[in-house]
Design an enzyme around this catalytic site. Structure first.
Site, mmCIF file in Angstrom:
data_model
loop_
_atom_site.group_PDB
_atom_site.id
_atom_site.type_symbol
_atom_site.label_atom_id
_atom_site.label_comp_id
_atom_site.label_asym_id
_atom_site.label_seq_id
_atom_site.Cartn_x
_atom_site.Cartn_y
_atom_site.Cartn_z
ATOM 1 N N SER A 2 70.153 75.066 114.473
ATOM 2 C CA SER A 2 69.675 74.103 115.465
ATOM 3 C C SER A 2 70.869 73.476 116.205
ATOM 4 C CB SER A 2 68.790 73.059 114.766
ATOM 5 O OG SER A 2 68.053 72.313 115.697
ATOM 6 N N ASP A 36 60.398 79.866 119.018
ATOM 7 C CA ASP A 36 60.935 78.612 118.496
ATOM 8 C C ASP A 36 60.640 77.479 119.474
ATOM 9 O OD1 ASP A 36 62.751 76.467 117.800
ATOM 10 O OD2 ASP A 36 63.961 77.907 116.698
ATOM 11 N N HIS A 39 61.509 77.430 113.003
ATOM 12 C CA HIS A 39 62.837 76.921 113.340
ATOM 13 C C HIS A 39 63.714 76.999 112.102
ATOM 14 C CE1 HIS A 39 65.625 74.617 115.755
ATOM 15 N NE2 HIS A 39 65.724 73.680 114.834
#
Length: 525
Positions: free
Chosen positions: A233, A458, A487
């Site tokens: 991320s 995502d 994710h």
């Protein structure tokens, strides 16, 4: 990128968004008063000092929740890299030794889980909890986690009282009138003022570039000539910036669920892109709920399930569930499903129980736990860091008219997260500490091939981000998990992905071309 905050009363936030703020002017000598050459030189000085000092490893403090044989320590870094002899802060780190033989050991593997504002200290627990996906990598590497600057045990910053931060129910993030918007804007100003009052000395230096410099100092303190790194991320953006600043310091780098590093995307456009992607992944989940109507009884089609959401939201707005859960809290809980496939069933189960006449599971899941002092402190701190980093990393639009027009337009087609996300980020419209130009992520001399992993759908980091980083980092390889949208996919069971990540970490070898993997197993009720 993880978000969980929306504004409510008294300048506090809730699950889903932030807002606008007028912060105090920076102190003399703030980061932007120096050139990046000064900061690069200061970072080299700090890394040299850290290499000589090493890390004084010890048993972790009991309240850190890290069992033996994990060890903890600190690495000293400058607050302002342009002034390496000025104020210092300490970066909390932890490690667990490689489980293999001395001949198998390849060094340290550092990890960042995202945010901005996430702690990486739990990474070594992948060994103590016997995470099979990482078992072979653990033979070769010491697993090293850290709290980035401002996070957790690393000179933590704060913007509001943690108890007030989590208290609900918060105001509905979807405005019914211009008065509602004005109220949220005023709350944003209060929040930003709180950031300045509580953490003003740190705010000018809460940038991704400085965190990347910290990462290099930690590398040096570990005695590592080159960095092995896994970032998820926001951790992918940290890795991208590190790879740009220190291309010849990288040995192996895995980035998973990628922030689009295009400098024009950081950070205003990135958040608008999320609004669209979250709506798409929410639809995927609602279709799944409809397919399992025999288990959840929420509707046999997407349209029927979506209408149940509209009905639930309206009921919570009229009268917060249990006096604690309004629309904002519902968004905070329901957004877990678009984020993570592992949350598809838990969110659906709580919702199904509510529809069947038992609201308690939904209330328990979505309401703030005011008794969780440590958790609430961490939540408030994470939100403060998220805001500080995104506001300091780049210039943001300062015109409310632009924010209003963009989010009003998006809300018409993508209503689930748009306004909640807008309030989350609106403090950056008036953030008055120095703002830098985003880093131009690119391939520098000496950068080895980087492994990129990304699911097609995502929500938090849309697929285009992986494509852009793949273009920016020449020689990189992209693994695409098709027809999937969770994710953070490198910690899910998918042999196609797991084997390629493991091979790369252990041997440095990548496929001769990009790879498409079938999706991991679909959740079951």
């Amino acid at each position: 990128m993880r978000r969980t905050a929306v504004f409510g009363s008294a300048g506090t936030l809730i699950a889903g968004t932030l807002i606008l703020g007028a912060l105090t002017a920076p102190a003399a000598g703030a980061a932007t008063s120096h050139g990046r050459d000064d900061e690069a030189a200061g970072a080299a000085v700090a890394a040299d000092r850290a290499a000589r000092a090493g890390i004084d490893w010890m048993d972790c403090p009991a309240d850190w929740g890290l069992e033996k044989p994990i060890q903890c320590g600190f690495v000293t870094v400058p607050l302002d890299y342009a002034r390496p002899n000025g104020k210092k802060i300490k970066i909390a780190v932890d490690r667990i030794a490689a489980t293999g033989t001395p001949a198998e050991r390849q060094g340290a593997l550092l990890y960042n889980p995202g945010g901005p504002g996430g702690s990486g200290l739990k990474f070594p627990r992948r060994v103590t909890t016997k995470n099979a996906i990482w078992a072979n990598a653990a033979k070769a590497y010491d697993f090293v986690g850290f709290d980035p600057r401002g996070v957790g045990h690393s000179a933590p910053i704060s913007c509001v009282d943690p108890t007030e931060f989590v208290k609900g129910p918060k105001a509905d993030p979807v405005p019914d009138s211009e008065a509602d918007k004005l109220a949220q804007r005023k709350l944003a100003a209060e929040y930003a003022k709180g950031c300045a009052e509580k953490s003003g000395d740190m705010l000018p230096f809460m940038t991704t570039r400085n965190t990347a410099r910290d990462l290099d100092v930690v590398r040096a303190a570990l005695g590592e000539k080159k960095l092995n790194y896994v970032g998820v991320s926001y951790g992918t953006y940290l890795g991208a910036v590190y790879g740009t600043l220190y291309p010849n310091h990288v040995r192996r780098m895995v980035v998973d669920s990628v922030v689009n590093p295009d400098k024009n995307n950081i950070w205003y456009e990135a958040n608008l892109g999320q609004d669209i992607a979250f709506e798409g992944r929410l639809k995927d989940w609602m279709n799944w709920v409809a397919q399992h109507d025999d288990a959840y009884h929420l509707g046999k089609t997407y349209t029927e399930v979506q209408q149940q959401w509209v009905t639930l939201r309206a009921a919570a707005k009229k009268s917060p569930l249990g006096g604690k859960v309004g629309p904002a809290e519902l968004i905070g809980f329901f957004q877990n499903a678009p984020y993570y496939d592992s949350m598809w069933a838990p969110v659906a189960e709580a919702w199904s129980a509510y529809a069947a006449g038992d609201p308690q599971p939904l209330i328990d899941s979505a309401a703030a736990d005011l008794t969780d002092t440590a958790g609430n402190i961490a939540s408030e701190n994470g939100n403060a860091v998220y805001t500080a980093v995104e506001c300091a990393d780049a210039a943001w639009p300062t015109s409310w008219n632009k924010w209003n027009a963009d989010n009003s337009r998006l809300h018409k087609k993508y209503p689930f997260m748009t306004w909640a996300n807008a309030w989350m980020n609106l403090p950056c419209a008036t953030w008055s500490t120095p703002r830098q130009q985003p880093t131009q992520v690119k391939t520098g001399k000496g950068l080895p091939p980087v492994l990129i992993a990304q699911s097609e759908r995502d929500a938090a980091t849309p697929y285009e981000g992986a494509v852009q980083l793949h273009k920016a980092f020449k020689g990189s390889r992209l693994i695409t998990e098709k027809n999937a949208g969770s994710h953070g996919i490198t910690n899910l069971v998918n042999p196609c992905i797991n084997s390629k990540v493991e091979t790369y970490l252990l041997t440095g070898k990548l496929d001769s071309k990009d790879v498409t993997c079938e999706p991991h197993a679909t959740p079951k009720p």
